[in-house]
Scaffold this motif. Structure first.
Motif, PDB file in Angstrom:
ATOM      1  N   ASN A  99      33.037  43.398  33.652  1.00 28.77           N
ATOM      2  CA  ASN A  99      32.965  42.532  34.829  1.00 28.77           C
ATOM      3  C   ASN A  99      32.639  41.099  34.418  1.00 28.77           C
ATOM      4  OD1 ASN A  99      33.455  44.647  36.722  1.00 28.77           O
ATOM      5  ND2 ASN A  99      31.341  45.338  36.438  1.00 28.77           N
ATOM      6  N   LYS A 100      33.631  40.469  33.774  1.00 29.23           N
ATOM      7  CA  LYS A 100      33.464  39.092  33.333  1.00 29.23           C
ATOM      8  C   LYS A 100      34.697  38.297  33.722  1.00 29.23           C
ATOM      9  CE  LYS A 100      30.392  40.096  29.443  1.00 29.23           C
ATOM     10  NZ  LYS A 100      30.162  39.937  27.985  1.00 29.23           N
ATOM     11  N   ASP A 101      34.510  36.981  33.899  1.00 26.64           N
ATOM     12  CA  ASP A 101      35.643  36.143  34.275  1.00 26.64           C
ATOM     13  C   ASP A 101      36.387  35.687  33.031  1.00 26.64           C
ATOM     14  OD1 ASP A 101      33.982  34.291  33.122  1.00 26.64           O
ATOM     15  OD2 ASP A 101      33.512  33.233  34.988  1.00 26.64           O
ATOM     16  N   ALA A 102      37.330  34.764  33.236  1.00 23.42           N
ATOM     17  CA  ALA A 102      38.158  34.307  32.120  1.00 23.42           C
ATOM     18  C   ALA A 102      37.359  33.558  31.067  1.00 23.42           C
ATOM     19  CB  ALA A 102      39.287  33.418  32.641  1.00 23.42           C
ATOM     20  N   ASN A 103      36.241  32.988  31.452  1.00 21.83           N
ATOM     21  CA  ASN A 103      35.402  32.252  30.504  1.00 21.83           C
ATOM     22  C   ASN A 103      34.345  33.126  29.851  1.00 21.83           C
ATOM     23  OD1 ASN A 103      36.717  29.789  31.048  1.00 21.83           O
ATOM     24  ND2 ASN A 103      35.468  29.504  32.901  1.00 21.83           N
ATOM     25  N   HIS A 112      31.315  42.337  41.575  1.00 22.14           N
ATOM     26  CA  HIS A 112      31.395  43.634  40.902  1.00 22.14           C
ATOM     27  C   HIS A 112      32.022  44.677  41.823  1.00 22.14           C
ATOM     28  CE1 HIS A 112      28.120  42.861  37.621  1.00 22.14           C
ATOM     29  NE2 HIS A 112      29.109  41.980  37.601  1.00 22.14           N
ATOM     30  N   GLY A 113      31.547  44.740  43.062  1.00 21.65           N
ATOM     31  CA  GLY A 113      32.098  45.696  44.007  1.00 21.65           C
ATOM     32  C   GLY A 113      33.553  45.433  44.323  1.00 21.65           C
ATOM     33  N   GLN A 114      33.915  44.170  44.451  1.00 23.35           N
ATOM     34  CA  GLN A 114      35.299  43.828  44.754  1.00 23.35           C
ATOM     35  C   GLN A 114      36.221  44.216  43.594  1.00 23.35           C
ATOM     36  OE1 GLN A 114      35.893  39.672  45.527  1.00 23.35           O
ATOM     37  NE2 GLN A 114      38.083  39.898  45.936  1.00 23.35           N
ATOM     38  N   ILE A 115      35.800  43.899  42.379  1.00 21.71           N
ATOM     39  CA  ILE A 115      36.622  44.237  41.214  1.00 21.71           C
ATOM     40  C   ILE A 115      36.734  45.751  41.067  1.00 21.71           C
ATOM     41  CG2 ILE A 115      36.739  44.102  38.705  1.00 21.71           C
ATOM     42  CD1 ILE A 115      37.548  41.551  40.113  1.00 21.71           C
ATOM     43  N   HIS A 116      35.657  46.471  41.350  1.00 18.73           N
ATOM     44  CA  HIS A 116      35.709  47.930  41.261  1.00 18.73           C
ATOM     45  C   HIS A 116      36.721  48.502  42.235  1.00 18.73           C
ATOM     46  CE1 HIS A 116      34.425  52.061  40.750  1.00 18.73           C
ATOM     47  NE2 HIS A 116      34.249  52.148  42.057  1.00 18.73           N
ATOM     48  N   ARG A 117      36.755  47.999  43.479  1.00 17.87           N
ATOM     49  CA  ARG A 117      37.729  48.476  44.451  1.00 17.87           C
ATOM     50  C   ARG A 117      39.154  48.138  44.029  1.00 17.87           C
ATOM     51  NH1 ARG A 117      33.602  46.625  47.874  1.00 17.87           N
ATOM     52  NH2 ARG A 117      34.660  44.608  48.142  1.00 17.87           N
TER      53      ARG A 117
END
Length: 323
Positions: A99-103, A112-117
């Motif tokens: 759960n990390k961004d491009a940087n 975290h919840g949004q990326i998990h979904r």
């Protein structure tokens, strides 16, 4: 006066055409074959008169330069090559589990919840129908068994192609996915001349040996795959390596197999058991002690098989071990 000039021009034109047909390109100005390629400027120039024939060609290579393998991997921006061992042939997107961004910075709890979904839905939409779910599961089984057997990647690609063909011709109906996947892998090993016995493939599979053998014969017959009988000598190097046997014994075992195979002694016999017996017989002839049980366990056969086969081989080659 004009006719000789026209004839001379025609003869020169025909000569240039003949030179082009022979693969030699002439300069249109000085008519010499001294055309060279300048890689720095990307031009084709006549070395005699300096005429530039072509310039500014299209460069299909990358705009960056790499001087070693590490720089090439770091600068390359292309994805993985197409592969038959994935149900979508590798043409898919994957949401990273970190759960990390491009940087490289950690995301907030809400993110975290949004990326998990998104990750869950991305995994669901990768397979749009039952056929793709079937293929995805089967290819994952092939990948698992390939890793357990330690066979090279081309075998996995061949097994995946065989399973795809079986799925397209509706040969999976009435049979288990694991059975057809294992049979495809065993067929690929036979086709690529990778020495893996049916017992070894069964050991890493989730189905029994009888089903694998029956499905293998059915698929090979329906798909028109003609395979030569397995040569026992293919197993000798691997068995000798696992037993830590000298090279002389390995060479002698191959000689025994070649000589007895010419006599047709191997017909109807297990190739692994035949190879194990040849290794034991070669050890006796080379005065090297090799326990029958160790040879049998390495070849996944019985001691009785090794004992019977090595005696037949020694009788066939008319040799007696030293006492």
């Amino acid at each position: 006066m004009t006719q000789p000039i026209i004839d001379h021009a025609r003869s020169e034109s025909s000569e240039r055409e003949q030179e082009r047909e022979r693969g030699t390109e002439l300069c249109p100005d000085c008519e010499t074959d001294t055309i060279v390629h300048d890689p720095d400027r990307g031009e084709r120039v006549c070395d005699e008169c300096g005429l530039v024939l072509t310039e500014d060609p299209i460069d299909y290579g990358p705009e960056w330069r790499a001087f070693n393998a590490q720089e090439h991997d770091e600068l390359s921006r292309v994805g993985a090559p197409l592969t038959q061992s994935m149900h979508d042939r590798g043409l898919t997107t994957t949401i990273d589990w970190r759960n990390k961004d491009a940087n490289g910075r950690s995301m907030s709890a809400d993110k975290h919840g949004q990326i998990h979904r998104l990750r869950v839905w991305q995994e669901r939409i990768r397979t749009k129908n039952a056929g793709e779910r079937n293929l995805k599961y089967a290819l994952s089984e092939i990948d698992r068994m390939v890793s357990a057997l330690g066979v090279p990647n081309p075998v996995k690609e061949t097994a995946s192609v065989i399973y795809r063909r079986a799925l397209q011709q509706d040969l999976i109906r009435g049979r288990s996915i694991e059975g057809v996947a294992t049979s495809a892998l065993y067929t690929a090993c036979r086709k690529e001349d990778i020495p893996r016995s049916l017992e070894e493939v069964t050991a890493v599979s989730r189905v029994d040996q009888r089903e694998i053998g029956r499905t293998y014969r059915y698929i090979a017959d329906e798909l028109g795959i003609n395979l030569e009988p397995t040569n026992p000598r293919q197993f000798v190097p691997r068995f000798c390596s696992e037993l830590d046997i000298d090279k002389d014994v390995e060479t002698k075992a191959i000689e025994i197999i070649d000589e007895t195979t010419e006599q047709g002694l191997h017909s109807g016999k297990s190739p692994t058991g035949f190879a194990a017996a040849a290794i034991y017989a070669a050890g006796l002839l080379c005065d090297e002690t090799i326990p029958q049980r160790a040879v049998a366990e390495t070849a996944q056969t019985t001691v009785v098989t090794v004992r019977n086969r090595y005696r037949e081989q020694l009788d066939a080659i008319d040799q007696t071990p030293a006492t």
